[in-house]
Design an enzyme around this catalytic site. Sequence first.
Site, PDB file in Angstrom:
ATOM      1  N   ASP A 220      -1.871  -5.055   4.889  1.00 12.36           N
ATOM      2  CA  ASP A 220      -0.595  -4.520   5.363  1.00 12.36           C
ATOM      3  C   ASP A 220      -0.720  -4.362   6.874  1.00 12.36           C
ATOM      4  O   ASP A 220      -1.576  -3.619   7.360  1.00 12.36           O
ATOM      5  CB  ASP A 220      -0.317  -3.172   4.678  1.00 12.36           C
ATOM      6  CG  ASP A 220       1.056  -2.608   5.030  1.00 12.36           C
ATOM      7  OD1 ASP A 220       1.377  -2.549   6.232  1.00 12.36           O
ATOM      8  OD2 ASP A 220       1.795  -2.216   4.112  1.00 12.36           O
TER       9      ASP A 220
ATOM     10  N   HIS B  50       3.316  -4.462  -7.363  1.00 11.11           N
ATOM     11  CA  HIS B  50       2.689  -3.373  -6.612  1.00 11.11           C
ATOM     12  C   HIS B  50       2.415  -2.240  -7.587  1.00 11.11           C
ATOM     13  O   HIS B  50       3.302  -1.810  -8.309  1.00 11.11           O
ATOM     14  CB  HIS B  50       3.596  -2.906  -5.474  1.00 11.11           C
ATOM     15  CG  HIS B  50       2.884  -2.007  -4.496  1.00 11.11           C
ATOM     16  ND1 HIS B  50       2.372  -0.788  -4.852  1.00 11.11           N
ATOM     17  CD2 HIS B  50       2.580  -2.172  -3.187  1.00 11.11           C
ATOM     18  CE1 HIS B  50       1.791  -0.237  -3.796  1.00 11.11           C
ATOM     19  NE2 HIS B  50       1.899  -1.063  -2.771  1.00 11.11           N
TER      20      HIS B  50
ATOM     21  N   TYR C 144       2.380   4.198  -7.200  1.00  9.57           N
ATOM     22  CA  TYR C 144       1.804   5.001  -6.116  1.00  9.57           C
ATOM     23  C   TYR C 144       1.049   6.230  -6.635  1.00  9.57           C
ATOM     24  O   TYR C 144       0.236   6.803  -5.927  1.00  9.57           O
ATOM     25  CB  TYR C 144       2.902   5.515  -5.179  1.00  9.57           C
ATOM     26  CG  TYR C 144       3.581   4.438  -4.398  1.00  9.57           C
ATOM     27  CD1 TYR C 144       2.843   3.616  -3.551  1.00  9.57           C
ATOM     28  CD2 TYR C 144       4.954   4.228  -4.490  1.00  9.57           C
ATOM     29  CE1 TYR C 144       3.461   2.615  -2.823  1.00  9.57           C
ATOM     30  CE2 TYR C 144       5.576   3.233  -3.769  1.00  9.57           C
ATOM     31  CZ  TYR C 144       4.827   2.428  -2.936  1.00  9.57           C
ATOM     32  OH  TYR C 144       5.437   1.451  -2.222  1.00  9.57           O
TER      33      TYR C 144
ATOM     34  N   GLU D 203      -5.191  -3.071  -1.278  1.00  6.23           N
ATOM     35  CA  GLU D 203      -4.407  -3.025  -0.041  1.00  6.23           C
ATOM     36  C   GLU D 203      -5.091  -2.088   0.951  1.00  6.23           C
ATOM     37  O   GLU D 203      -5.487  -0.974   0.596  1.00  6.23           O
ATOM     38  CB  GLU D 203      -2.985  -2.524  -0.343  1.00  6.23           C
ATOM     39  CG  GLU D 203      -2.134  -2.423   0.925  1.00  6.23           C
ATOM     40  CD  GLU D 203      -0.677  -2.044   0.654  1.00  6.23           C
ATOM     41  OE1 GLU D 203      -0.268  -1.985  -0.521  1.00  6.23           O
ATOM     42  OE2 GLU D 203       0.040  -1.811   1.642  1.00  6.23           O
TER      43      GLU D 203
ATOM     44  N   HIS E 214       1.327  -7.686   3.643  1.00  4.40           N
ATOM     45  CA  HIS E 214       2.570  -6.936   3.752  1.00  4.40           C
ATOM     46  C   HIS E 214       2.956  -6.996   5.212  1.00  4.40           C
ATOM     47  O   HIS E 214       2.245  -6.467   6.069  1.00  4.40           O
ATOM     48  CB  HIS E 214       2.369  -5.484   3.293  1.00  4.40           C
ATOM     49  CG  HIS E 214       2.262  -5.357   1.802  1.00  4.40           C
ATOM     50  ND1 HIS E 214       1.716  -4.262   1.178  1.00  4.40           N
ATOM     51  CD2 HIS E 214       2.673  -6.209   0.814  1.00  4.40           C
ATOM     52  CE1 HIS E 214       1.781  -4.442  -0.133  1.00  4.40           C
ATOM     53  NE2 HIS E 214       2.351  -5.609  -0.378  1.00  4.40           N
TER      54      HIS E 214
ATOM     55  N   GLU F 297       8.227  -5.185   3.301  1.00  2.00           N
ATOM     56  CA  GLU F 297       8.381  -4.005   2.433  1.00  2.00           C
ATOM     57  C   GLU F 297       9.294  -2.938   2.999  1.00  2.00           C
ATOM     58  O   GLU F 297       9.497  -1.913   2.343  1.00  2.00           O
ATOM     59  CB  GLU F 297       7.016  -3.330   2.225  1.00  2.00           C
ATOM     60  CG  GLU F 297       6.067  -4.051   1.322  1.00  2.00           C
ATOM     61  CD  GLU F 297       4.827  -3.211   1.081  1.00  2.00           C
ATOM     62  OE1 GLU F 297       4.238  -2.735   2.062  1.00  2.00           O
ATOM     63  OE2 GLU F 297       4.479  -3.029  -0.097  1.00  2.00           O
TER      64      GLU F 297
ATOM     65  N   HIS G 286      -0.277  -0.786   8.214  1.00  7.53           N
ATOM     66  CA  HIS G 286      -1.434   0.061   7.910  1.00  7.53           C
ATOM     67  C   HIS G 286      -2.630  -0.307   8.796  1.00  7.53           C
ATOM     68  O   HIS G 286      -3.365   0.578   9.237  1.00  7.53           O
ATOM     69  CB  HIS G 286      -1.845  -0.079   6.439  1.00  7.53           C
ATOM     70  CG  HIS G 286      -0.775   0.346   5.474  1.00  7.53           C
ATOM     71  ND1 HIS G 286      -0.884   0.155   4.123  1.00  7.53           N
ATOM     72  CD2 HIS G 286       0.414   0.955   5.668  1.00  7.53           C
ATOM     73  CE1 HIS G 286       0.205   0.624   3.525  1.00  7.53           C
ATOM     74  NE2 HIS G 286       1.013   1.103   4.435  1.00  7.53           N
TER      75      HIS G 286
ATOM     76  N   HIS H 202      -3.232   0.557  -3.894  1.00  4.79           N
ATOM     77  CA  HIS H 202      -3.903   1.372  -2.887  1.00  4.79           C
ATOM     78  C   HIS H 202      -5.181   1.905  -3.524  1.00  4.79           C
ATOM     79  O   HIS H 202      -5.119   2.483  -4.612  1.00  4.79           O
ATOM     80  CB  HIS H 202      -3.010   2.527  -2.448  1.00  4.79           C
ATOM     81  CG  HIS H 202      -1.702   2.084  -1.866  1.00  4.79           C
ATOM     82  ND1 HIS H 202      -0.793   2.955  -1.327  1.00  4.79           N
ATOM     83  CD2 HIS H 202      -1.148   0.853  -1.718  1.00  4.79           C
ATOM     84  CE1 HIS H 202       0.257   2.277  -0.880  1.00  4.79           C
ATOM     85  NE2 HIS H 202       0.064   1.007  -1.118  1.00  4.79           N
TER      86      HIS H 202
ATOM     87  N   HIS I 195       6.536   2.417   8.158  1.00  6.18           N
ATOM     88  CA  HIS I 195       6.993   1.038   8.317  1.00  6.18           C
ATOM     89  C   HIS I 195       8.203   0.958   9.234  1.00  6.18           C
ATOM     90  O   HIS I 195       9.043   1.850   9.236  1.00  6.18           O
ATOM     91  CB  HIS I 195       7.385   0.441   6.963  1.00  6.18           C
ATOM     92  CG  HIS I 195       6.235   0.296   6.017  1.00  6.18           C
ATOM     93  ND1 HIS I 195       6.394  -0.126   4.720  1.00  6.18           N
ATOM     94  CD2 HIS I 195       4.918   0.509   6.176  1.00  6.18           C
ATOM     95  CE1 HIS I 195       5.214  -0.159   4.117  1.00  6.18           C
ATOM     96  NE2 HIS I 195       4.311   0.233   4.981  1.00  6.18           N
TER      97      HIS I 195
ATOM     98  N   ARG J  83       7.738   6.077 -10.409  1.00  7.63           N
ATOM     99  CA  ARG J  83       7.813   7.531 -10.262  1.00  7.63           C
ATOM    100  C   ARG J  83       7.100   8.329 -11.340  1.00  7.63           C
ATOM    101  O   ARG J  83       7.030   9.532 -11.284  1.00  7.63           O
ATOM    102  CB  ARG J  83       9.275   7.971 -10.184  1.00  7.63           C
ATOM    103  CG  ARG J  83       9.880   7.719  -8.817  1.00  7.63           C
ATOM    104  CD  ARG J  83      11.292   8.234  -8.746  1.00  7.63           C
ATOM    105  NE  ARG J  83      12.205   7.296  -9.386  1.00  7.63           N
ATOM    106  CZ  ARG J  83      12.757   6.260  -8.763  1.00  7.63           C
ATOM    107  NH1 ARG J  83      12.520   6.055  -7.499  1.00  7.63           N
ATOM    108  NH2 ARG J  83      13.559   5.440  -9.406  1.00  7.63           N
TER     109      ARG J  83
ATOM    110  N   ASP K  13       1.559   6.176   8.125  1.00 10.28           N
ATOM    111  CA  ASP K  13       2.087   5.041   7.374  1.00 10.28           C
ATOM    112  C   ASP K  13       3.604   5.037   7.505  1.00 10.28           C
ATOM    113  O   ASP K  13       4.305   5.559   6.653  1.00 10.28           O
ATOM    114  CB  ASP K  13       1.634   5.199   5.910  1.00 10.28           C
ATOM    115  CG  ASP K  13       2.117   4.051   5.040  1.00 10.28           C
ATOM    116  OD1 ASP K  13       2.789   3.153   5.551  1.00 10.28           O
ATOM    117  OD2 ASP K  13       1.809   4.075   3.834  1.00 10.28           O
TER     118      ASP K  13
HETATM  119 ZN   LIG Z   1       1.291  -0.600  -0.777  1.00 15.79          ZN
HETATM  120 ZN   LIG Z   2       2.069  -2.240   1.986  1.00 20.26          ZN
END
Ligand SMILES: [Zn+2]
Ligand SMILES: [Zn+2]
Length: 284
Positions: free
Chosen positions: A178, A67, A70, A144, A215, A260, A181, A107, A230, A36, A228
């Site tokens: 992924d 990972h 973000y 990814e 993923h 994930e 994705h 990413h 999931h 975060r 995106d």
């Molecule tokens: Zn990812």
């Molecule tokens: Zn992913």
Amino acid sequence: MLLGAHVSISGGFVEAAKAGKYIGCEAIQIFSRSPRTLRRTKPIAPEEVQAFWDGLKKARIVGTATHGNYLINLSATAARMRKLARTAFVEELERAQILGIPYVIFHPGAHMGKGEAWGLRQITESVDWAMARADAPNVSPLLENTAGQGSTLGGTWEQLREIIEASRFTDRLGVCIDTCHALAAGYDFLSPDRYDGFMGHVEAVLGTRRVRAFHLNDSKQGIGSHADRHEHIGKGEIGIDPFRWLVNDPRFAASLGIIETAGPNRVFKKSLKLLKSLREPAAT
Ligand SMILES: [Zn+2]
Ligand SMILES: [Zn+2]
């Protein structure tokens, strides 16, 4: 394929190994720090690394990846933000090295209106900048693929190839596919023929040997939605069969297959059990 899930480090790295054991993981993905914030975080103590690996061994977990944060956008338009992202990426690589984890999945970035060619070039430059500075000789960054939403880059194999081939570190870069994705980006692998065509395309553009991780996420939305979202395996637009073909594909016998989907560990456990049940005895 080494199957597993993304597990939390909120109780420390050793708790991530324990969660992996509970879920039944052969491989785990973790964040190496809070996802975060981009602020520098406290170093990892050697005792933590030791406890983590003791836990992994006990659980017979052999595959590991982190990972990336973000918030890292390696093609941020403002030079100051790009520098911040690059510095954070160095930290990602070095934390993986300290933890003994071979892969950092990330990413690629978003060009924020500056255009695809500009963005792809920035990503290569940022990756090279970070790899030249990081003390992380045993870590391979894995790009990814994305759903291709907005100005996000990495939604096509060709874009990933462009980033990888322009890098000074081509041989150390790999790919994480992924499944959610890929479907959202417009790739169809939902019948045996189309699965073969899909993998043929990956082989031709990137080389399947570059694909070190998957993923394994189902998708709430259909082909080409660029969303995106999931979904739990078997409950979305992908369904069960493509996951069966993937986990039995001999080209990916050494790749990680990470679930994930958000959810408590008992849900991961159920999904992982389902994935493992799709395995067929190897043909002789
Ligand atoms: Zn990812
Ligand atoms: Zn992913």
